[in-house]
Design a protein around this motif. Sequence first.
Motif, PDB file in Angstrom:
ATOM      1  N   PHE A   1      -6.140  15.386  -4.470  1.00  0.00           N
ATOM      2  CA  PHE A   1      -6.715  14.723  -3.314  1.00  0.00           C
ATOM      3  C   PHE A   1      -6.663  15.649  -2.102  1.00  0.00           C
ATOM      4  O   PHE A   1      -5.703  16.413  -1.921  1.00  0.00           O
ATOM      5  N   ARG A   2      -7.699  15.603  -1.300  1.00  0.00           N
ATOM      6  CA  ARG A   2      -7.765  16.380  -0.049  1.00  0.00           C
ATOM      7  C   ARG A   2      -8.713  15.679   0.912  1.00  0.00           C
ATOM      8  O   ARG A   2      -9.869  15.449   0.551  1.00  0.00           O
ATOM      9  N   PHE A   3      -8.197  15.322   2.081  1.00  0.00           N
ATOM     10  CA  PHE A   3      -8.991  14.604   3.073  1.00  0.00           C
ATOM     11  C   PHE A   3      -9.131  15.409   4.353  1.00  0.00           C
ATOM     12  O   PHE A   3      -8.273  16.247   4.659  1.00  0.00           O
TER      13      PHE A   3
ATOM     14  N   MET B   1      -8.740  12.039   9.088  1.00  0.00           N
ATOM     15  CA  MET B   1      -8.629  10.824   8.267  1.00  0.00           C
ATOM     16  C   MET B   1      -7.211  10.601   7.757  1.00  0.00           C
ATOM     17  O   MET B   1      -6.943   9.610   7.081  1.00  0.00           O
ATOM     18  N   TRP B   2      -6.292  11.514   8.067  1.00  0.00           N
ATOM     19  CA  TRP B   2      -4.924  11.401   7.549  1.00  0.00           C
ATOM     20  C   TRP B   2      -4.198  10.225   8.188  1.00  0.00           C
ATOM     21  O   TRP B   2      -4.502   9.820   9.298  1.00  0.00           O
ATOM     22  N   GLY B   3      -3.209   9.700   7.456  1.00  0.00           N
ATOM     23  CA  GLY B   3      -2.340   8.672   8.014  1.00  0.00           C
ATOM     24  C   GLY B   3      -2.909   7.261   7.980  1.00  0.00           C
ATOM     25  O   GLY B   3      -2.351   6.354   8.604  1.00  0.00           O
ATOM     26  N   ARG B   4      -4.004   7.057   7.217  1.00  0.00           N
ATOM     27  CA  ARG B   4      -4.619   5.719   7.156  1.00  0.00           C
ATOM     28  C   ARG B   4      -4.462   5.081   5.780  1.00  0.00           C
ATOM     29  O   ARG B   4      -5.102   4.065   5.485  1.00  0.00           O
ATOM     30  N   GLY B   5      -3.706   5.746   4.886  1.00  0.00           N
ATOM     31  CA  GLY B   5      -3.516   5.187   3.545  1.00  0.00           C
ATOM     32  C   GLY B   5      -4.644   5.519   2.580  1.00  0.00           C
ATOM     33  O   GLY B   5      -4.679   5.009   1.470  1.00  0.00           O
ATOM     34  N   LEU B   6      -5.559   6.416   2.985  1.00  0.00           N
ATOM     35  CA  LEU B   6      -6.725   6.713   2.149  1.00  0.00           C
ATOM     36  C   LEU B   6      -6.352   7.474   0.882  1.00  0.00           C
ATOM     37  O   LEU B   6      -6.874   7.191  -0.204  1.00  0.00           O
TER      38      LEU B   6
ATOM     39  N   ILE C   1       0.430  18.085  -9.228  1.00  0.00           N
ATOM     40  CA  ILE C   1       1.127  19.334  -8.919  1.00  0.00           C
ATOM     41  C   ILE C   1       1.033  19.563  -7.414  1.00  0.00           C
ATOM     42  O   ILE C   1      -0.050  19.431  -6.836  1.00  0.00           O
TER      43      ILE C   1
ATOM     44  N   LEU D   1       5.192  17.437   1.996  1.00  0.00           N
ATOM     45  CA  LEU D   1       5.764  16.081   2.014  1.00  0.00           C
ATOM     46  C   LEU D   1       4.691  15.003   1.929  1.00  0.00           C
ATOM     47  O   LEU D   1       4.874  13.979   1.259  1.00  0.00           O
TER      48      LEU D   1
ATOM     49  N   SER E   1       1.822  15.157   0.370  1.00  0.00           N
ATOM     50  CA  SER E   1       1.348  15.069  -1.011  1.00  0.00           C
ATOM     51  C   SER E   1       2.411  14.445  -1.906  1.00  0.00           C
ATOM     52  O   SER E   1       2.110  13.571  -2.722  1.00  0.00           O
TER      53      SER E   1
ATOM     54  N   THR F   1       2.517  10.816  -1.297  1.00  0.00           N
ATOM     55  CA  THR F   1       1.345  10.136  -1.874  1.00  0.00           C
ATOM     56  C   THR F   1       1.494   9.983  -3.382  1.00  0.00           C
ATOM     57  O   THR F   1       1.224   8.908  -3.938  1.00  0.00           O
TER      58      THR F   1
ATOM     59  N   ARG G   1       4.043   7.280  -3.955  1.00  0.00           N
ATOM     60  CA  ARG G   1       3.478   5.950  -3.673  1.00  0.00           C
ATOM     61  C   ARG G   1       2.569   5.480  -4.790  1.00  0.00           C
ATOM     62  O   ARG G   1       2.407   4.299  -5.039  1.00  0.00           O
TER      63      ARG G   1
HETATM   64  C1  LIG Z   1      -1.639  14.910   1.527  1.00  0.00           C
HETATM   65  C2  LIG Z   1      -2.764  14.056   2.064  1.00  0.00           C
HETATM   66  C3  LIG Z   1      -3.812  13.886   0.967  1.00  0.00           C
HETATM   67  C4  LIG Z   1      -2.206  12.670   2.469  1.00  0.00           C
HETATM   68  O1  LIG Z   1      -3.333  11.884   2.835  1.00  0.00           O
HETATM   69  P1  LIG Z   1      -3.200  10.555   3.705  1.00  0.00           P
HETATM   70  O2  LIG Z   1      -4.453   9.768   3.511  1.00  0.00           O
HETATM   71  O3  LIG Z   1      -2.775  10.884   5.090  1.00  0.00           O
HETATM   72  O4  LIG Z   1      -1.976   9.813   2.950  1.00  0.00           O
HETATM   73  P2  LIG Z   1      -1.597   8.276   3.118  1.00  0.00           P
HETATM   74  O5  LIG Z   1      -1.985   7.792   4.476  1.00  0.00           O
HETATM   75  O6  LIG Z   1      -2.126   7.517   1.937  1.00  0.00           O
HETATM   76  O7  LIG Z   1       0.001   8.384   3.055  1.00  0.00           O
HETATM   77  C5  LIG Z   1       0.689   8.358   1.831  1.00  0.00           C
HETATM   78  C6  LIG Z   1       2.158   8.546   2.128  1.00  0.00           C
HETATM   79  O8  LIG Z   1       2.401   9.897   2.538  1.00  0.00           O
HETATM   80  C7  LIG Z   1       3.079   9.891   3.798  1.00  0.00           C
HETATM   81  N1  LIG Z   1       2.614  11.084   4.515  1.00  0.00           N
HETATM   82  C8  LIG Z   1       1.331  11.437   4.754  1.00  0.00           C
HETATM   83  N2  LIG Z   1       1.286  12.617   5.402  1.00  0.00           N
HETATM   84  C9  LIG Z   1       2.584  13.002   5.590  1.00  0.00           C
HETATM   85  C10 LIG Z   1       3.216  14.140   6.168  1.00  0.00           C
HETATM   86  N3  LIG Z   1       2.506  15.119   6.733  1.00  0.00           N
HETATM   87  N4  LIG Z   1       4.587  14.217   6.138  1.00  0.00           N
HETATM   88  C11 LIG Z   1       5.324  13.245   5.560  1.00  0.00           C
HETATM   89  N5  LIG Z   1       4.785  12.135   4.972  1.00  0.00           N
HETATM   90  C12 LIG Z   1       3.437  12.023   4.997  1.00  0.00           C
HETATM   91  C13 LIG Z   1       2.663   8.584   4.461  1.00  0.00           C
HETATM   92  O9  LIG Z   1       3.596   8.196   5.451  1.00  0.00           O
HETATM   93  C14 LIG Z   1       2.670   7.660   3.260  1.00  0.00           C
HETATM   94  O10 LIG Z   1       3.979   7.327   2.936  1.00  0.00           O
HETATM   95  P3  LIG Z   1       4.500   5.818   3.213  1.00  0.00           P
HETATM   96  O11 LIG Z   1       3.412   4.897   2.730  1.00  0.00           O
HETATM   97  O12 LIG Z   1       5.747   5.730   2.442  1.00  0.00           O
HETATM   98  O13 LIG Z   1       4.666   5.768   4.695  1.00  0.00           O
HETATM   99  C15 LIG Z   1      -3.445  14.691   3.309  1.00  0.00           C
HETATM  100  O14 LIG Z   1      -2.456  15.035   4.237  1.00  0.00           O
HETATM  101  C16 LIG Z   1      -4.247  15.943   2.958  1.00  0.00           C
HETATM  102  O15 LIG Z   1      -5.442  15.859   2.631  1.00  0.00           O
HETATM  103  N6  LIG Z   1      -3.582  17.126   3.016  1.00  0.00           N
HETATM  104  C17 LIG Z   1      -4.230  18.413   2.735  1.00  0.00           C
HETATM  105  C18 LIG Z   1      -4.539  18.557   1.292  1.00  0.00           C
HETATM  106  C19 LIG Z   1      -3.316  18.515   0.399  1.00  0.00           C
HETATM  107  O16 LIG Z   1      -2.234  18.967   0.733  1.00  0.00           O
HETATM  108  N7  LIG Z   1      -3.536  17.921  -0.815  1.00  0.00           N
HETATM  109  C20 LIG Z   1      -2.535  17.924  -1.841  1.00  0.00           C
HETATM  110  C21 LIG Z   1      -2.641  19.188  -2.579  1.00  0.00           C
HETATM  111  S1  LIG Z   1      -1.470  19.265  -3.826  1.00  0.00           S
END
Ligand SMILES: CC(C)(COP(=O)(O)OP(=O)(O)OC[C@H]1O[C@@H](n2cnc3c(N)ncnc32)[C@H](O)[C@@H]1OP(=O)(O)O)[C@@H](O)C(=O)NCCC(=O)NCCS
Length: 182
Positions: free
Chosen positions: A102-104, A108-113, A137, A143, A145, A148, A151
């Motif tokens: 997953f990559r957003f 859009m981060w922090g909305r549960g997507l 992986i 943190l 990822s 997520t 969860r």
């Molecule tokens: C990782 C990523 C996909 C999370 O997306 P998101 O939509 O913000 O995640 P969610 O809102 O569904 O949050 C899921 C959980 O992660 C936690 N979380 C999200 N970003 C966080 C961060 N930077 N540090 C710590 N926890 C974090 C949330 O609090 C939530 O936990 P909770 O429900 O227990 O509070 C996003 O930050 C992203 O696209 N990152 C870049 C790409 C990447 O790293 N992908 C993974 C490659 S392996």
Amino acid sequence: MQPLAGFAWVETDSMRLRPVEESDLPAMIAIHGNPATHTHNPAGTPDAAACAASLNAWRAHWDAHGFGYWAAALHEDPHAVIGFGGVALKSIRGLPSLNLYFRFAPEMWGRGLATELAGAALKAAFASLPHDVVYGITRPENLGSIRTLTRAGMERVGEVQTDVGPPSVLFSIHRDALQIDS
Ligand SMILES: CC(C)(COP(=O)(O)OP(=O)(O)OC[C@H]1O[C@@H](n2cnc3c(N)ncnc32)[C@H](O)[C@@H]1OP(=O)(O)O)[C@@H](O)C(=O)NCCC(=O)NCCS
């Protein structure tokens, strides 16, 4: 090959998830090619050519297997791609395995997507594919990822050496462990 039933067009509370298309290249470069989405990636940020190659590989995966990584859009703006992700085949420890990705877009981060997409991907995988396990992986310092994957019901099961850098952490979930919200 036509997309498998459970993967063709998936709706979550917030998003529509559909197979990636050639026209997604600008979004792929904007999101997958954005350094802010690769802060923990030892391989660095892919350039436009690498983004195009990945998109072509993802489309070829859909053509060959009927499933793969989705393009995600919000219901309220269905033509604006905000992220990519889902399950696809990947060699993990030398075995063809199902990988959750997953990559957003940062805005859009922090909305549960990512949690929504991960849940939909696992549900589709275990409903439509014969595999009993899906892997994830990520880097130990990623943190967001890790949170997520956790969860989504995954557990940390070890480390795996990826192409570049020190070993990454390996998560997995067995189909019997998946909590399906009705
Ligand atoms: C990782 C990523 C996909 C999370 O997306 P998101 O939509 O913000 O995640 P969610 O809102 O569904 O949050 C899921 C959980 O992660 C936690 N979380 C999200 N970003 C966080 C961060 N930077 N540090 C710590 N926890 C974090 C949330 O609090 C939530 O936990 P909770 O429900 O227990 O509070 C996003 O930050 C992203 O696209 N990152 C870049 C790409 C990447 O790293 N992908 C993974 C490659 S392996």
